[in-house]
Each structure stands twice: as C-alpha cells, then as structure tokens.
Design a protein around this motif. Sequence first.
Motif, PDB file in Angstrom:
ATOM      1  N   HIS A 171       0.832  -1.196   0.000  1.00  0.00           N
ATOM      2  CA  HIS A 171       0.000   0.000   0.000  1.00  0.00           C
ATOM      3  C   HIS A 171       0.877   1.260   0.000  1.00  0.00           C
ATOM      4  O   HIS A 171       0.647   2.191  -0.766  1.00  0.00           O
ATOM      5  N   MET A 178       2.242   6.757  -6.965  1.00  0.00           N
ATOM      6  CA  MET A 178       1.269   7.732  -7.458  1.00  0.00           C
ATOM      7  C   MET A 178       1.704   9.165  -7.149  1.00  0.00           C
ATOM      8  O   MET A 178       1.382  10.089  -7.888  1.00  0.00           O
ATOM      9  N   VAL A 196      -3.977  -6.834 -10.169  1.00  0.00           N
ATOM     10  CA  VAL A 196      -4.827  -5.869  -9.459  1.00  0.00           C
ATOM     11  C   VAL A 196      -4.074  -4.540  -9.297  1.00  0.00           C
ATOM     12  O   VAL A 196      -4.624  -3.468  -9.552  1.00  0.00           O
ATOM     13  N   GLU A 199      -3.801  -2.972 -12.786  1.00  0.00           N
ATOM     14  CA  GLU A 199      -5.076  -2.418 -13.234  1.00  0.00           C
ATOM     15  C   GLU A 199      -5.377  -1.092 -12.537  1.00  0.00           C
ATOM     16  O   GLU A 199      -5.958  -0.190 -13.109  1.00  0.00           O
ATOM     17  N   ARG A 200      -4.966  -0.999 -11.305  1.00  0.00           N
ATOM     18  CA  ARG A 200      -5.297   0.192 -10.545  1.00  0.00           C
ATOM     19  C   ARG A 200      -4.466   1.415 -10.927  1.00  0.00           C
ATOM     20  O   ARG A 200      -5.008   2.488 -11.128  1.00  0.00           O
ATOM     21  N   ILE A 201      -3.149   1.254 -11.034  1.00  0.00           N
ATOM     22  CA  ILE A 201      -2.317   2.464 -11.168  1.00  0.00           C
ATOM     23  C   ILE A 201      -1.718   2.710 -12.549  1.00  0.00           C
ATOM     24  O   ILE A 201      -1.164   3.770 -12.790  1.00  0.00           O
ATOM     25  N   SER A 202      -1.824   1.742 -13.481  1.00  0.00           N
ATOM     26  CA  SER A 202      -1.160   1.939 -14.779  1.00  0.00           C
ATOM     27  C   SER A 202      -1.979   2.801 -15.731  1.00  0.00           C
ATOM     28  O   SER A 202      -3.195   2.689 -15.781  1.00  0.00           O
ATOM     29  N   ASP A 203      -1.275   3.621 -16.509  1.00  0.00           N
ATOM     30  CA  ASP A 203      -1.910   4.329 -17.620  1.00  0.00           C
ATOM     31  C   ASP A 203      -1.795   3.491 -18.889  1.00  0.00           C
ATOM     32  O   ASP A 203      -2.676   3.492 -19.730  1.00  0.00           O
ATOM     33  N   GLN A 204      -0.669   2.812 -19.033  1.00  0.00           N
ATOM     34  CA  GLN A 204      -0.419   1.967 -20.198  1.00  0.00           C
ATOM     35  C   GLN A 204      -0.196   0.544 -19.712  1.00  0.00           C
ATOM     36  O   GLN A 204       0.408   0.341 -18.662  1.00  0.00           O
ATOM     37  N   ASP A 218      -3.458   1.815 -24.007  1.00  0.00           N
ATOM     38  CA  ASP A 218      -3.762   2.486 -22.748  1.00  0.00           C
ATOM     39  C   ASP A 218      -4.825   1.687 -21.992  1.00  0.00           C
ATOM     40  O   ASP A 218      -5.627   0.982 -22.598  1.00  0.00           O
ATOM     41  N   LYS A 219      -4.785   1.790 -20.681  1.00  0.00           N
ATOM     42  CA  LYS A 219      -5.613   0.913 -19.857  1.00  0.00           C
ATOM     43  C   LYS A 219      -7.098   1.077 -20.117  1.00  0.00           C
ATOM     44  O   LYS A 219      -7.828   0.087 -20.173  1.00  0.00           O
ATOM     45  N   GLU A 220      -7.548   2.306 -20.283  1.00  0.00           N
ATOM     46  CA  GLU A 220      -8.990   2.510 -20.444  1.00  0.00           C
ATOM     47  C   GLU A 220      -9.502   1.796 -21.694  1.00  0.00           C
ATOM     48  O   GLU A 220     -10.552   1.169 -21.652  1.00  0.00           O
ATOM     49  N   ASP A 224     -12.122  -1.319 -21.861  1.00  0.00           N
ATOM     50  CA  ASP A 224     -13.370  -0.979 -22.534  1.00  0.00           C
ATOM     51  C   ASP A 224     -13.734  -1.939 -23.652  1.00  0.00           C
ATOM     52  O   ASP A 224     -14.895  -2.133 -23.966  1.00  0.00           O
ATOM     53  N   ARG A 282     -18.192  -6.873 -17.851  1.00  0.00           N
ATOM     54  CA  ARG A 282     -16.839  -6.378 -18.052  1.00  0.00           C
ATOM     55  C   ARG A 282     -15.887  -7.431 -17.525  1.00  0.00           C
ATOM     56  O   ARG A 282     -16.269  -8.284 -16.740  1.00  0.00           O
TER      57      ARG A 282
END
Lengths: 302, 126
Positions: A171, A178, A196, A199-204, A218-220, A224, A282
């Motif tokens: 943690h 970040m 996990v 998935e939480r903190i990566s942009d790519q 990119d993660k989004e 998606d 999802r």
Amino acid sequence: MNTAASTDAFAMQGVRKSFRHFQLEGLNLQLPLGQIMGLVGPNGAGKSTTIRLLMGLIAPEAGSIEVLGHPMQEDAAAAKRDVAFVSDDMSLFSTATLAWHMRFVASIYPDWDEVYARQLLKRFNLRTDQWVGKLSRGEHVKSMLLLALARRPRLLVLDEPTSGLDPVARHELLTELMQIVRDDARSILFSSHNTVDVERISDQIAFIDRGRLVDARDKESFLDRWRRLSIDVPSGVTLPQLSDVVDLSLGERLATLTTDNYLPQLHAQLERTGAQVREVQRMSLEEIFVACVMRSRAGEPS
Amino acid sequence: MFISQTDPRPLYLQVKDQIRHRIAVGELKSGEEIPSIRALAASIRVSVITIKRAYLELEHEGVIQTRQGRGSFVSDNVELGDSMKEQELDQHLEAAAHAAAMLNLSEEELAARLLKVSRKVTKRRP
C-alpha cells in the motif's frame, strides 16, 4: 543532447535479442512522459529481458532503444543519471548498514533528497543502523526502493516491486508511486504478476508472452474493449458468424462469448437470429490477460 | 473519495459517480474548484488516465468545466444539485427496469412493485 524534445520516457523499436532457449522478437514499446506502464507476463515471458535491454544491461542484436531521449547504445551514461532501477535479483552490501548505503547513493547522485529519504524510512518502517544482511526479504526490497525513490529519478523502473512485500508495505509503495506522477515529467515502468496493482495504477499496459508483445495500449481502451456475454440460444437457433470473437463456448441452450472489440451492435446481430443476450460483463485485467495469452498461443505453431 | 476493487463498476465510473454524488449532496458547490487530475489520482491511488477519462466525461455532461491552466470547477448552475439527484434517481430506476426485464415482469407489475416499495419507505420515515 536534445532531451527536451523527447516526449517519451522510453522508446524501443524493432528490438531483438536471442538466447539459447529464448528469443525476444521485434519488440516495439514506448511510454509517454508522465505515465505509468505495467508490464504483465507469465514467468519466463521476457519481462526481465525487456527491462534489462532498456536499462542497457544487455545489448540488443537489432533495433533501437532510447531512454529519456538518449540512445542507449551510444549514450547510456547520460540516461542512467536520471533513471533508477530496482530488481528482485539485485542486492545491497550485506555487511553495511542502510545508513551507509544512503550516504553512498547520495554521494553519487546530486538529486538525492535527504528529507524525502527520511520520510520514506518512517513510511516503510525501516531502521538505518542494521546490517543489510540481517534484514528480512521484505525489508531488503523496501531498502532498495527507498534508495531508488530518494534519488528523484525521471524514470523509475521496477522489476516485480511488490513481490515479497506485505500488504501494508505494498500500500505504501503504490502511494509513493502515485505521488511521483503528480509531476507530469516523471514516469514509471513496472513489471508485475499482480494484475490488481497494474489495473489500478497503470496508464499503459503491455502484455508479454513467450518473447512476444501480445498487446499494448492504454488501460482505459484495454478494459473498454473486452466483454463476456451470456447468451440464451433457443433450440433451432444458430449463432451468426461474428468478428472479434476471442472465445465461444457453446452449451445446449447457453453460449458464453468473449470479445475484444465490444460494440453495442453486437446485441442486434445476435438477437436477429433469435438468440437473447442475457448478460454483458466487463472483465478484469487478469481475465483479459489470460484470454489474450491463450489466443496468442493458439495461433502459434507448436 | 474511496475506490473499491470489489465494486463491479469500472474505476472511472466510480470516480464519476462519487463526484456527482458530492455535488448532489452539496459537499461540492457550483463554481467550486475540484482537485487537479494528477492530485486526485495521487490521493486515491488510481491511474491518471482513469481520472482524466472521468473528468472528460463529466465535462461533456456539463457537470464540471476545465479552464486551461486554471483547473477544473463545478459548473455554474444553481439547479445542479437537484438535477444531479434526479439523474442519480434515473440511474437507479434504469437498473431496476433492466432487472425487471430479466425477470420478464410487465411494466404494470414493475410499477406496482415500485409503488409498494415507495409506500413502505414513506411509512418508515413519515
């Protein structure tokens, strides 16, 4: 060197490296400044090789590697000033204390931030006066992370940073990572089994398997595009031929379909035949990763 | 703000919903500045790209405004709090309608059930 012109933290193009039983092939990977990239792959996939190539620890047989605007082959020293690297298989001097290591690193790197180093000591719950050889594995990892973070590098590269850390330390580490990208000129590359965290903190996100880059985006858009559909298939109904289907398992009355390019039109296509879409889910990054790797392996000559 | 990894909603939707909720209950007011994308990402430990997406969508929906170089603000709209609550209600009703369709309930049956639940709640809280 024109580092100012570069908008990538690093860029690898057409990189190849072969070993006796393993080959990394045609690797193209880049990370824009100010972003975090998570590198995900099974054991032996080539994550560490990729990182070692990037850090200039091994030389590629083909292709080009640039780090913070510096070509690694000709100008590795300039890049390394602003890059910090922590890996599982590194170790500190076992018969010296953490305090000694801190003084040592501070003497080499002018950007060393002593105030921040002191804060990290508290947050990571570390003592400076013990021999490093006496530390637990988790404390050893945290010590290396402290030495890297307090240099305030422009690119931080971490090979499996959370393995061996307890949940509290994990943690704290994610919090520190970040904090780093509050500055939009600093970037992080980390490899991990823990999807996990990725998935939480990566942009790519980049998936690697068997020496090949399976997918990177990119993660989004990663999250998606993937969906799993539960479909009721009444008797006599045949599902249509669909594109972008990664997996389809057919029961007598039920089908489960996995797609990597979900579009709302899919519902109409299916329902025109008399099938009924009952649920659209999802998928977690872990599920996407496994599906990606299975598909990539199915397409390979065995 | 708190992000849950067991929540089935994707992270960017959780961020959006929580900002909307804060506006709906009046914790964030019209014209008030909200944290920068990178500051919020750091404080809730969620990737910058996720927060960026949440802010972009909230901007398209007219909930917030971003002024280049000056930050992001809750839109200047006095009615916002109420309309926000209404939008939230619509989202819940939509979810209920989906669930009813899955159970093959007719519109009348769904309406009757809603009425029943609503009466129960008002009785509990006169």
